[in-house]
Design an enzyme around this catalytic site. Structure first.
Site, PDB file in Angstrom:
ATOM      1  N   GLU A 232       0.779  -1.246   0.000  1.00 33.75           N
ATOM      2  CA  GLU A 232       0.000   0.000   0.000  1.00 33.75           C
ATOM      3  C   GLU A 232       0.803   1.285   0.000  1.00 33.75           C
ATOM      4  O   GLU A 232       0.823   2.032   0.985  1.00 33.75           O
ATOM      5  CB  GLU A 232      -0.993   0.016   1.180  1.00 33.75           C
ATOM      6  CG  GLU A 232      -2.038  -1.064   1.095  1.00 33.75           C
ATOM      7  CD  GLU A 232      -3.265  -0.783   1.957  1.00 33.75           C
ATOM      8  OE1 GLU A 232      -3.258   0.194   2.723  1.00 33.75           O
ATOM      9  OE2 GLU A 232      -4.236  -1.538   1.830  1.00 33.75           O
TER      10      GLU A 232
ATOM     11  N   GLU B  75      -5.700  -8.145   0.112  1.00 34.22           N
ATOM     12  CA  GLU B  75      -6.491  -7.837   1.312  1.00 34.22           C
ATOM     13  C   GLU B  75      -7.910  -7.528   0.896  1.00 34.22           C
ATOM     14  O   GLU B  75      -8.138  -6.874  -0.119  1.00 34.22           O
ATOM     15  CB  GLU B  75      -5.964  -6.592   2.065  1.00 34.22           C
ATOM     16  CG  GLU B  75      -4.704  -6.821   2.844  1.00 34.22           C
ATOM     17  CD  GLU B  75      -4.226  -5.568   3.585  1.00 34.22           C
ATOM     18  OE1 GLU B  75      -5.069  -4.711   3.943  1.00 34.22           O
ATOM     19  OE2 GLU B  75      -3.010  -5.455   3.789  1.00 34.22           O
TER      20      GLU B  75
HETATM   21  C1  PNW Z   1      -4.870  -1.474   5.042  1.00 38.42           C
HETATM   22  N1  PNW Z   1      -7.790   4.321   4.445  1.00 38.42           N
HETATM   23  O1  PNW Z   1      -4.801  -0.174   5.525  1.00 38.42           O
HETATM   24  C2  PNW Z   1      -3.598  -2.097   5.566  1.00 38.42           C
HETATM   25  O2  PNW Z   1      -2.819  -2.762   4.590  1.00 38.42           O
HETATM   26  C3  PNW Z   1      -3.791  -2.925   6.790  1.00 38.42           C
HETATM   27  O3  PNW Z   1      -2.600  -2.911   7.497  1.00 38.42           O
HETATM   28  C4  PNW Z   1      -4.978  -2.408   7.566  1.00 38.42           C
HETATM   29  O4  PNW Z   1      -5.114  -2.975   8.825  1.00 38.42           O
HETATM   30  C5  PNW Z   1      -6.207  -2.640   6.712  1.00 38.42           C
HETATM   31  O5  PNW Z   1      -6.063  -2.046   5.439  1.00 38.42           O
HETATM   32  C6  PNW Z   1      -7.496  -2.147   7.339  1.00 38.42           C
HETATM   33  O6  PNW Z   1      -7.453  -0.768   7.532  1.00 38.42           O
HETATM   34  C7  PNW Z   1      -5.601   0.872   5.210  1.00 38.42           C
HETATM   35  O7  PNW Z   1      -7.847   5.193   5.339  1.00 38.42           O
HETATM   36  C8  PNW Z   1      -5.691   1.867   6.165  1.00 38.42           C
HETATM   37  O8  PNW Z   1      -8.374   4.457   3.353  1.00 38.42           O
HETATM   38  C9  PNW Z   1      -6.403   3.006   5.907  1.00 38.42           C
HETATM   39  C10 PNW Z   1      -7.043   3.145   4.691  1.00 38.42           C
HETATM   40  C11 PNW Z   1      -6.962   2.143   3.726  1.00 38.42           C
HETATM   41  C12 PNW Z   1      -6.238   1.007   4.001  1.00 38.42           C
END
Ligand code: PNW
Length: 488
Positions: free
Chosen positions: A206, A394
């Protein structure tokens, strides 16, 4: 003869009770209601489809100061007052470092065939580069061996946001080109040591989250807000780090090692599935992902990106672009939520449609429920860039998750979310879009970054007082999906 309402109910009721042996197609008999439902809705996945689950080092491991691990930017950030909900840190997390065998038993019970975990850079190279720490790597050796013993294929992510703090201090983290180079060195070393058993590596998880949230918005580690030119350069160094790591892995790992990335690219979903909106969503996908996925796939920044960033555009060489677009064996996409797009008369030919205030979302406010994202994501990656091997690295959701009196979490909202998203994924595989596997985020509840231990994403509930894991209703659901290789 006249039927009363009551007679009618009686007849229907007895018919339902008697439905234990229903003549099926051909000579077969279907003996249960569930089997009947499944046969009628045979939304099957390919027979070799790889069902899995995912976690990341800082979110689960704990053991923050054991066996020579040095602090990462997430240790520093989470220990800075006011940065995480209730001042939560990953010091203990789900104690996976000590309980990994128990967690692998949970996976085995689900029936997953694969597990995506991440390696903590600061365990393996406490100084960011230089001398490796054998004890750090040893944990991953043990983890991988235990997975293989249980028939679960390990898929390793090399960077899931826990940058060694020392590299932040020395080079400004990813703002410095040196960090991209150090990452390649670490990636090559880890792949060299593990690729006799780990056949799939993801470089970076990411870009779209850690660079934007960490270096522009400042709500994730390292928590800074760079001005535009420096920020765009940081983006460039992140994709450069990916490309250099791909080259280092190819140079150091066993020859049958496969390399890709895990990117939360923005999934542009046509507002309605008509030719004009599909065309708009396709072009939007290239443009809104220009700084990460598009440059990685196409080897250049789009004209629109360079025009829009103008004098703040990143500085780069042709050699950089060549490294960034090093050929990949597969593409991993993390998909949670859609971005709706419509055709319009502008020069770029598309407009992003904001979510109305009433658009449904899960407990995380950003997690809008749009199952079609799981169809359009892989479809775009296949049709735009010709990816031949795609993983959903994911997908999952946050729920409020309160245990009931019997101790079980009846997370019907998560089951609803998964059922709908997986139905759209099955739509993709049924059209021969080459999605090879799916990693559900996450195996257990864990440290959800700035949200701390609120907003649980697990299939297993974790009681953080006792570290007890309990399967939620969604774990039972996922187990059923895996066992039948279908979603109903
Ligand atoms: C992903 N947003 O994070 C990560 O790869 C994981 O580590 C995380 O726990 C999971 O998704 C759930 O959040 C994100 O704010 C965190 O759009 C924030 C965002 C998107 C993905």
């Amino acid at each position: 003869m006249k039927f009363s309402r009551r007679d009618f109910a009686k007849i229907v009721g007895s018919a339902a009770l008697g439905a234990t042996a229903i003549p099926a197609f051909g000579a077969e008999q279907i003996n249960t209601e569930a089997a009947l439902v499944q046969q009628n809705n045979a939304r099957k996945f390919p027979s070799d489809f790889m069902w899995g689950s995912a976690t990341a080092s800082y979110q689960v491991e704990g053991a923050f100061n054991e066996d020579g691990r040095s602090p990462s930017i997430w240790d520093t950030f989470s220990k800075t007052p006011g940065k995480t909900v209730n001042g939560a840190t990953g010091d203990v997390a789900t104690d996976h470092y000590h309980r990994f065998k128990e967690d692998i038993a949970l996976m085995k019970n689900l029936g997953v065939k694969t597990y995506r975990f991440s390696i903590s850079w600061s365990r393996v190279f406490p100084n960011g580069s230089g001398a490796p720490n054998p004890k750090g790597l040893d944990f991953y050796n043990k983890l991988v061996d235990e997975l293989l013993k249980n028939g679960i294929q390990p898929f390793a992510t090399l960077y899931h946001w826990d940058l060694p703090q020392i590299l932040q201090d020395k080079y400004g983290g990813w703002e410095g080109r040196e960090t991209a180079e150090a990452f390649a060195n670490y990636a090559g070393y880890a792949a060299e040591k593990l690729s006799d058993r780990v056949k799939h590596f993801f470089t970076i998880n990411e870009f779209g989250a850690f660079v934007e949230l960490g270096y522009r918005i400042g709500i994730h580690a390292p928590g800074i807000k760079l001005p535009p030119a420096r920020f765009n350069q940081t983006r460039h160094h992140a994709v450069l780090g990916h490309g250099l790591a791909v080259q280092a892995i190819r140079a150091k790992a066993k020859k049958d090692t496969r390399v890709g990335l895990a990117e939360n690219m923005t999934i542009c979903v046509p507002v309605i599935e008509t030719d004009e909106h599909i065309k708009a969503a396709t072009e939007a996908t290239r443009q809104v992902n220009a700084q990460y996925m598009t440059v990685i796939q196409e080897g250049k920044y789009t004209d629109l990106y360079l025009e829009t960033t103008g004098k703040d555009a990143p500085k780069f060489t042709d050699a950089d672009l060549k490294a960034i677009s090093s050929p990949l064996d597969f593409v991993g996409i993390n998909i949670y939520t859609p971005q709706y797009v419509r055709a319009d008369g502008s020069k770029q030919g598309f407009a992003v449609v904001p979510h109305p205030a009433s658009f449904p979302h899960m407990i995380s406010p950003w997690l809008f429920v749009g199952p079609e994202a799981l169809y359009w994501g892989p479809r775009h990656v296949n049709k735009i860039w010709g990816a031949k091997e795609i993983y959903i690295t994911e997908n999952g959701c946050s729920s409020s998750d309160v245990p009931a009196a019997d101790g079980k979490v009846y997370d019907t909202d998560r089951v609803m979310y998964l059922r709908n998203y997986l139905t759209q994924l099955q739509r993709a595989t049924s059209e021969n879009i080459p999605v090879k596997g799916y990693f559900l985020w996450s195996l257990t509840d864990n440290f959800e970054w700035a949200d701390g231990y609120t907003n649980r994403f697990g299939l297993h509930y974790v009681d953080y007082q006792t570290q007890k894991r309990t399967p939620k209703l969604s774990a039972d659901f996922y187990k059923q999906v895996i066992a039948t290789n279908a979603v109903a």
